[in-house]
Design an enzyme around this catalytic site. Structure first.
Site, PDB file in Angstrom:
ATOM      1  N   LYS A 105       0.858  -1.187   0.000  1.00 20.27           N
ATOM      2  CA  LYS A 105       0.000   0.000   0.000  1.00 20.27           C
ATOM      3  C   LYS A 105       0.887   1.228   0.000  1.00 20.27           C
ATOM      4  O   LYS A 105       2.028   1.176   0.481  1.00 20.27           O
ATOM      5  CB  LYS A 105      -0.880   0.015   1.261  1.00 20.27           C
ATOM      6  CG  LYS A 105      -2.121   0.866   1.099  1.00 20.27           C
ATOM      7  CD  LYS A 105      -3.210   0.089   0.401  1.00 20.27           C
ATOM      8  CE  LYS A 105      -4.462   0.901   0.226  1.00 20.27           C
ATOM      9  NZ  LYS A 105      -5.560   0.082  -0.312  1.00 20.27           N
ATOM     10  N   GLY A 217     -19.943   6.785   2.765  1.00 21.80           N
ATOM     11  CA  GLY A 217     -18.975   7.007   1.688  1.00 21.80           C
ATOM     12  C   GLY A 217     -19.709   6.986   0.362  1.00 21.80           C
ATOM     13  O   GLY A 217     -20.502   6.064   0.103  1.00 21.80           O
ATOM     14  N   GLY A 219     -17.950   7.695  -2.681  1.00 19.61           N
ATOM     15  CA  GLY A 219     -16.895   7.845  -3.677  1.00 19.61           C
ATOM     16  C   GLY A 219     -17.002   6.708  -4.672  1.00 19.61           C
ATOM     17  O   GLY A 219     -18.101   6.236  -4.988  1.00 19.61           O
ATOM     18  N   ASN A 220     -15.852   6.237  -5.131  1.00 21.66           N
ATOM     19  CA  ASN A 220     -15.851   5.156  -6.117  1.00 21.66           C
ATOM     20  C   ASN A 220     -16.632   3.948  -5.602  1.00 21.66           C
ATOM     21  O   ASN A 220     -17.603   3.498  -6.220  1.00 21.66           O
ATOM     22  CB  ASN A 220     -14.399   4.797  -6.469  1.00 21.66           C
ATOM     23  CG  ASN A 220     -14.304   3.573  -7.355  1.00 21.66           C
ATOM     24  OD1 ASN A 220     -15.200   3.305  -8.155  1.00 21.66           O
ATOM     25  ND2 ASN A 220     -13.239   2.813  -7.212  1.00 21.66           N
ATOM     26  N   GLY A 222     -18.511   3.520  -2.653  1.00 19.13           N
ATOM     27  CA  GLY A 222     -19.832   3.774  -2.077  1.00 19.13           C
ATOM     28  C   GLY A 222     -20.893   4.093  -3.120  1.00 19.13           C
ATOM     29  O   GLY A 222     -22.022   3.587  -3.053  1.00 19.13           O
TER      30      GLY A 222
END
Ligand code: NAD
Length: 415
Positions: A105, A217, A219-220, A222
């Site tokens: 990561k 969320g 975003g992408n 959610g």
């Protein structure tokens, strides 16, 4: 007592499953530390002409099973411990889903909302310049995470290619389809999570059709989760939120209209057909399925007593602290653990790598078929082991993933 961070929570889960697997102490110790980590500072010229340095990290947690893989996060709260935890989760995720990859990561401490497009591009290119030597298609392959996206992956691929002197699609995944990206990559995490929920609802006696769903969320992950939940799985998405706040309508939100509202106002707040709620209120709603899809440690000992959902599907990485997890398990609330539930992203990223190696693009049907097969198989393995040995789904998932990593380490002669 202060709540532990994500990495500490993960070390506790390793302890628990090391006991179950009778792992030697030195092997357990090895699993609890990253194999390599890089700390760099990225000096960058801002639009105002001044130089600003940004702190950045890449953690390659364990590469016993193959080249490491994992996203890059741009967020002001990025810390090395959070990146270690997320890199460890990537290791278990790839191992659980049977991918020939290790876990990594990365992150940059920055607030991307305060950067211009030009600054974002220069910062993304600076990250690759600083870490060129240690990433690559057969070493370590980054991908998007919180506040990074296909455009950022395109810049990173281009920067790596310029330094390498050849176009190298395979150095990052989550690229736009015009640059070697895979069909379905954008929806993969959410779509995959729903395949797992669908199976779990059958096993835990929840009727998916018409089930009420709250998603933290937008975003992408959610927003795709909300869309797929409503359009493909017949659920009623009653609440969603983003960093600014949330919106609730018990009759169901119109997700397509909400997406346009978000595009126009950059938030889900003040959407006309719903009432405003806080992120905290969203987590405490009495829904059938709660989907945290934003950041880690949002359900802790502080709010766990107020959680009323019948099932929790962790689309985000590490949204429940290990103490809160114990409490929820005692209350018998099924939790679909992060690295089982959100594995769709890395699975399609792996398909993207395979496609890039062959300079060939699969069609969407093929990607979907293979994605679904892998997730259902992983769920089946986890659920069966949990039933057989009276484990939680998280303990079962850890047991399988850690066992797979340990087997690779043993075969390579590391232990
Ligand atoms: P994103 O940047 O696209 O979206 C993040 C969302 O979280 C945004 O809606 C943002 O407003 C919201 N948010 C940020 N801070 C918040 C806060 N304090 N409270 C409530 N909401 C907040 O990121 P994403 O790619 O959708 O990732 C979301 C989660 O899913 C992360 O935990 C990530 O690690 C995990 N994940 C992502 C992928 C992927 O393919 N992108 C794969 C697996 C797991």
């Amino acid at each position: 007592m202060p709540e532990v961070n994500l990495f500490e929570s993960i070390k506790r889960y390793i302890c628990k499953c090391a006991f179950g697997l009778s792992l030697a102490t030195n092997v357990e110790a090895l699993l609890k530390m990253p194999m390599r980590e890089y700390h760099v500072s990225l000096p960058m010229k801002m639009d105002n002409g001044k130089i600003q340095a940004f702190q950045a990290f890449r953690v390659q947690y364990n590469d016993a099973r193959g080249p490491t893989k994992g996203g890059i996060r741009y967020h002001p709260d990025v810390t090395i411990d959070a990146i270690r935890g997320l890199a460890a989760l990537m290791t278990w995720k790839c191992a659980l889903h049977g991918l020939p990859l290790g876990g990594a990561k990365g992150g940059i401490v920055c607030n991307p909302k305060e950067l211009s497009a030009g600054e974002l591009e220069r910062l993304s290119r600076a990250y690759i310049q600083a870490l060129f030597q240690i990433i690559g298609p057969d070493k370590d392959i980054p991908a998007p995470d919180v506040y990074t996206n296909p455009q950022i992956m395109a810049w990173m691929m281009d920067e790596y290619s310029k330094i390498a002197g050849k176009t190298t699609f395979g150095v990052v995944t989550g690229k736009p389809p015009a640059l070697g990206g895979s069909p379905l990559r954008q929806d993969a995490t959410a779509r995959g999570g729903w395949y797992v929920i669908e199976k779990a609802c059958q096993d835990f006696g929840i009727n998916l059709k018409g089930a009420t769903v709250a998603i933290q969320g937008f975003g992408n992950v959610g927003s795709e989760a909300a869309l797929a939940g409503q359009q493909l799985f017949g659920c009623t998405v009653v609440a969603v939120s983003d960093s600014k706040g949330g919106i609730l309508n018990w009759n169901g939100l119109d997700i397509l209209r909400l997406l346009s509202h978000k595009r126009e106002t950059s938030s889900v707040e003040n959407f006309s057909s719903g009432r405003s709620i806080t992120n905290q209120e969203l987590l405490e709603l009495g829904v059938d399925i709660l989907i945290p899809a934003a950041l880690e440690n949002v359900i802790t000992m502080e709010n766990v007593g107020s959680i009323k959902a019948r099932m929790i599907a962790e689309f985000a990485n590490g949204p429940i602290s290990s103490d809160a997890d114990d409490t929820l398990q005692q209350r018998g609330i099924p939790i679909l653990p992060d690295f089982l539930c959100n594995g769709g992203g890395v699975i399609v990223s792996y398909f993207e790598m395979v496609q890039n190696m062959n300079l060939y693009q699969w069609d969407e049907e093929k990607v979907e078929e293979h994605l679904k097969k892998k997730l259902i198989q992983a769920y089946h393995n986890v659920y069966s082991l949990a039933q057989k040995n009276t484990l939680s789904l998280r303990q079962a998932a850890y047991t399988i993933a850690v066992q797979n990593v340990v087997e690779a380490m043993r075969l390579r002669g590391w232990i």
